[in-house]
Design a protein around this motif. Structure first.
Motif, PDB file in Angstrom:
ATOM      1  N   VAL A  14     -37.634   6.357  16.193  1.00  9.34           N
ATOM      2  CA  VAL A  14     -37.377   7.737  15.806  1.00  9.34           C
ATOM      3  C   VAL A  14     -37.743   7.947  14.343  1.00  9.34           C
ATOM      4  N   ARG A  15     -37.326   6.980  13.489  1.00 14.00           N
ATOM      5  CA  ARG A  15     -37.607   7.098  12.066  1.00 14.00           C
ATOM      6  C   ARG A  15     -39.111   7.071  11.812  1.00 14.00           C
ATOM      7  N   ASN A  16     -39.826   6.174  12.518  1.00 17.43           N
ATOM      8  CA  ASN A  16     -41.268   6.091  12.330  1.00 17.43           C
ATOM      9  C   ASN A  16     -41.961   7.372  12.795  1.00 17.43           C
ATOM     10  N   THR A  17     -41.448   7.957  13.894  1.00 13.17           N
ATOM     11  CA  THR A  17     -42.026   9.192  14.390  1.00 13.17           C
ATOM     12  C   THR A  17     -41.838  10.310  13.377  1.00 13.17           C
ATOM     13  N   THR A  18     -40.643  10.375  12.767  1.00 18.40           N
ATOM     14  CA  THR A  18     -40.361  11.400  11.768  1.00 18.40           C
ATOM     15  C   THR A  18     -41.260  11.245  10.568  1.00 18.40           C
ATOM     16  N   VAL A  19     -41.427  10.023  10.090  1.00 17.67           N
ATOM     17  CA  VAL A  19     -42.256   9.761   8.925  1.00 17.67           C
ATOM     18  C   VAL A  19     -43.719  10.075   9.222  1.00 17.67           C
ATOM     19  N   ALA A  20     -44.150   9.713  10.433  1.00 18.23           N
ATOM     20  CA  ALA A  20     -45.554   9.892  10.779  1.00 18.23           C
ATOM     21  C   ALA A  20     -45.902  11.357  11.042  1.00 18.23           C
ATOM     22  N   SER A  21     -44.891  12.206  11.340  1.00 16.42           N
ATOM     23  CA  SER A  21     -45.154  13.600  11.662  1.00 16.42           C
ATOM     24  C   SER A  21     -45.773  14.330  10.475  1.00 16.42           C
ATOM     25  N   ASN A  22     -46.826  15.088  10.766  1.00 17.22           N
ATOM     26  CA  ASN A  22     -47.521  15.835   9.721  1.00 17.22           C
ATOM     27  C   ASN A  22     -47.102  17.303   9.700  1.00 17.22           C
ATOM     28  N   ILE A  23     -46.183  17.673  10.580  1.00 21.94           N
ATOM     29  CA  ILE A  23     -45.733  19.060  10.689  1.00 21.94           C
ATOM     30  C   ILE A  23     -44.381  19.208   9.993  1.00 21.94           C
ATOM     31  N   LEU A  24     -44.289  20.179   9.113  1.00 20.89           N
ATOM     32  CA  LEU A  24     -43.053  20.459   8.389  1.00 20.89           C
ATOM     33  C   LEU A  24     -42.492  21.803   8.836  1.00 20.89           C
ATOM     34  N   ARG A  25     -41.184  21.885   8.903  1.00 24.25           N
ATOM     35  CA  ARG A  25     -40.526  23.159   9.222  1.00 24.25           C
ATOM     36  C   ARG A  25     -40.055  23.795   7.925  1.00 24.25           C
ATOM     37  N   ILE A  26     -40.396  25.070   7.744  1.00 18.68           N
ATOM     38  CA  ILE A  26     -40.011  25.803   6.547  1.00 18.68           C
ATOM     39  C   ILE A  26     -38.709  26.545   6.832  1.00 18.68           C
ATOM     40  N   GLN A  27     -37.716  26.353   5.996  1.00 15.86           N
ATOM     41  CA  GLN A  27     -36.418  26.975   6.221  1.00 15.86           C
ATOM     42  C   GLN A  27     -36.509  28.499   6.161  1.00 15.86           C
ATOM     43  N   GLY A  28     -37.233  29.024   5.189  1.00 17.20           N
ATOM     44  CA  GLY A  28     -37.430  30.464   5.073  1.00 17.20           C
ATOM     45  C   GLY A  28     -36.181  31.219   4.663  1.00 17.20           C
ATOM     46  N   PHE A  29     -36.228  32.540   4.817  1.00 15.95           N
ATOM     47  CA  PHE A  29     -35.093  33.412   4.492  1.00 15.95           C
ATOM     48  C   PHE A  29     -34.263  33.672   5.743  1.00 15.95           C
ATOM     49  N   ASP A  30     -32.955  33.727   5.562  1.00 15.17           N
ATOM     50  CA  ASP A  30     -32.059  34.106   6.649  1.00 15.17           C
ATOM     51  C   ASP A  30     -31.872  35.623   6.598  1.00 15.17           C
ATOM     52  N   ILE A  31     -32.667  36.322   7.397  1.00 18.17           N
ATOM     53  CA  ILE A  31     -32.662  37.787   7.378  1.00 18.17           C
ATOM     54  C   ILE A  31     -32.157  38.306   8.710  1.00 18.17           C
ATOM     55  N   SER A  32     -31.259  39.283   8.659  1.00 19.66           N
ATOM     56  CA  SER A  32     -30.758  39.904   9.887  1.00 19.66           C
ATOM     57  C   SER A  32     -31.909  40.600  10.617  1.00 19.66           C
ATOM     58  N   PRO A  33     -31.883  40.605  11.941  1.00 14.37           N
ATOM     59  CA  PRO A  33     -32.995  41.199  12.709  1.00 14.37           C
ATOM     60  C   PRO A  33     -33.321  42.629  12.308  1.00 14.37           C
ATOM     61  N   SER A  99     -41.495  35.806  11.858  1.00 15.03           N
ATOM     62  CA  SER A  99     -41.699  34.773  12.874  1.00 15.03           C
ATOM     63  C   SER A  99     -40.537  33.795  12.888  1.00 15.03           C
ATOM     64  N   THR A 100     -40.194  33.345  14.060  1.00 18.33           N
ATOM     65  CA  THR A 100     -39.164  32.304  14.187  1.00 18.33           C
ATOM     66  C   THR A 100     -39.789  30.914  14.141  1.00 18.33           C
ATOM     67  N   GLU A 101     -41.118  30.850  14.315  1.00 13.48           N
ATOM     68  CA  GLU A 101     -41.832  29.576  14.268  1.00 13.48           C
ATOM     69  C   GLU A 101     -42.375  29.368  12.854  1.00 13.48           C
ATOM     70  N   ARG A 102     -41.600  28.712  12.019  1.00 18.48           N
ATOM     71  CA  ARG A 102     -41.975  28.543  10.613  1.00 18.48           C
ATOM     72  C   ARG A 102     -42.408  27.102  10.370  1.00 18.48           C
ATOM     73  N   PHE A 103     -43.681  26.845  10.639  1.00 16.76           N
ATOM     74  CA  PHE A 103     -44.198  25.487  10.491  1.00 16.76           C
ATOM     75  C   PHE A 103     -45.467  25.488   9.636  1.00 16.76           C
ATOM     76  N   MET A 104     -45.653  24.381   8.929  1.00 20.55           N
ATOM     77  CA  MET A 104     -46.880  24.148   8.154  1.00 20.55           C
ATOM     78  C   MET A 104     -47.195  22.670   8.231  1.00 20.55           C
ATOM     79  N   THR A 105     -48.460  22.332   8.070  1.00 21.53           N
ATOM     80  CA  THR A 105     -48.792  20.916   7.951  1.00 21.53           C
ATOM     81  C   THR A 105     -48.429  20.441   6.552  1.00 21.53           C
ATOM     82  N   TYR A 106     -48.275  19.133   6.414  1.00 22.49           N
ATOM     83  CA  TYR A 106     -47.924  18.570   5.112  1.00 22.49           C
ATOM     84  C   TYR A 106     -49.019  18.860   4.086  1.00 22.49           C
ATOM     85  N   ASN A 107     -50.281  18.755   4.499  1.00 21.08           N
ATOM     86  CA  ASN A 107     -51.386  19.012   3.573  1.00 21.08           C
ATOM     87  C   ASN A 107     -51.413  20.467   3.109  1.00 21.08           C
TER      88      ASN A 107
END
Length: 323
Positions: A14-33, A99-107
């Motif tokens: 699990v740890r190796n998978t997390t480290v190897a992952s190139n996709i990051l999740r951006i927390q973003g702003f918590d905004i009411s709908p 968007s609820t899908e807040r992802f970016m690559t590490y690069n």
């Protein structure tokens, strides 16, 4: 023996998978709908207005030969920097607002952080070289044209960008060398601190260099501005010339206002980065650091600089007559 072996093996996987992952999740702003689209359109309006004002002033200076003077050519660095910094950040922030899908690559995240810090440091250095130009114009007017040549403008501009790029390259180089054990950016955008917080390694050297980076940048910025304005004030006080005082006030007021806006919005961002209890306020502060100076710079500089203001008024009058 086997019962303890498999959980350890699983944890390592699990740890190796997390480290190897190139996709990051951006927390973003918590905004009411209900506020999602109002915030999006507000950011869109702010971004559109800064694009219009900065590109407009930049195009005016480039197209009008009478504005091909060192003061205006050095000022061109500011809208260019504002356009790059905001274009790298704001479209992505706006996309993540709706968007609820807040992802970016590490690069992608590293590139955004690089431009983000380059924008901040270049803002300081550009205003310093603009202050040098004002110092020569007011304190050594007879030598101004022989000193502030095209070559001098290029050297000053290259120095401002070069110092910023070198400092930021080292800053980001120290971060990308780190391994990652997390994949969530605790921010609405990517910056150096958010990136090295993804690591479980010792980041002392990152913190030390970050402090050195900040102290050096602010020392050069505040020291350069303070020295040039002190000399200008001293010359005005010694000569006691009303014409010189008016000239100094006219040419320096806009520059000083721009610097103070940029300085205090930057200070607020740095302070809030050290206060983890207010994450949303920190995110908002950095967005303000991006958009407030970028929107006000062309307006303040244009209104306080007579030749540029006159050119804008002439263009507006032509448009009104034509319609």
């Amino acid at each position: 023996m086997s019962s303890s072996f498999f959980p350890i093996k699983l944890n390592r996987m699990v740890r190796n998978t997390t480290v190897a992952s190139n996709i990051l999740r951006i927390q973003g702003f918590d905004i009411s709908p209900e506020f999602t689209y109002p915030v999006f359109f507000l950011l869109l309006f702010v971004y559109s207005s800064l694009l219009f004002s900065n590109i407009g002033v930049l195009a005016l200076i480039i197209s009008e030969k009478s504005l091909h003077q060192p003061m205006y050519l050095l000022f061109c660095n500011l809208p260019i920097n504002d356009l790059i910094g905001n274009t790298v950040m704001l479209p992505q922030v706006m996309a993540h607002v709706i968007s609820t899908e807040r992802f970016m690559t590490y690069n992608q995240c590293v590139v955004q952080a690089f431009y983000s810090h380059t924008f901040g440091s270049a803002s300081h250095m550009i205003l310093v070289i603009m202050a040098i130009d004002r110092y020569v114009a007011i304190c050594h007017p007879l030598r101004y044209h022989s000193t502030m040549t095209t070559r001098a403008v290029i050297v000053l501009s290259a120095s401002a960008w070069g110092m910023s790029l070198v400092l930021v390259t080292v800053l980001m180089g120290l971060t990308v060398r780190l391994s990652r054990c997390r994949s969530v950016i605790q921010n609405a955008y990517c910056d150096n601190a958010s990136l090295f917080k993804l690591s479980c390694e010792d980041v002392s050297i990152n913190n030390i260099y970050g402090l050195f980076f900040t102290v050096l940048l602010f020392s050069c910025s505040i020291g350069g501005i303070a020295f040039t304005y002190f000399r200008i004030a001293l010359i005005c006080w010694i000569k006691k010339s009303k014409e010189l005082n008016n000239r100094a006030l006219q040419t320096c007021a806009s520059h000083l206002v721009l610097y103070l806006i940029m300085l205090w919005s930057g200070f607020l961002t740095i302070i809030l980065h050290r206060v983890p209890n207010y994450p949303d306020l920190r995110k908002i502060a950095y967005i303000l650091f991006l958009v407030v100076p970028a929107n006000l710079n062309p307006i303040i500089y244009a209104m306080q600089t007579r030749l540029l203001r006159d050119k804008i008024i002439q263009i507006i009058r032509r448009k009104v007559i034509a319609t």
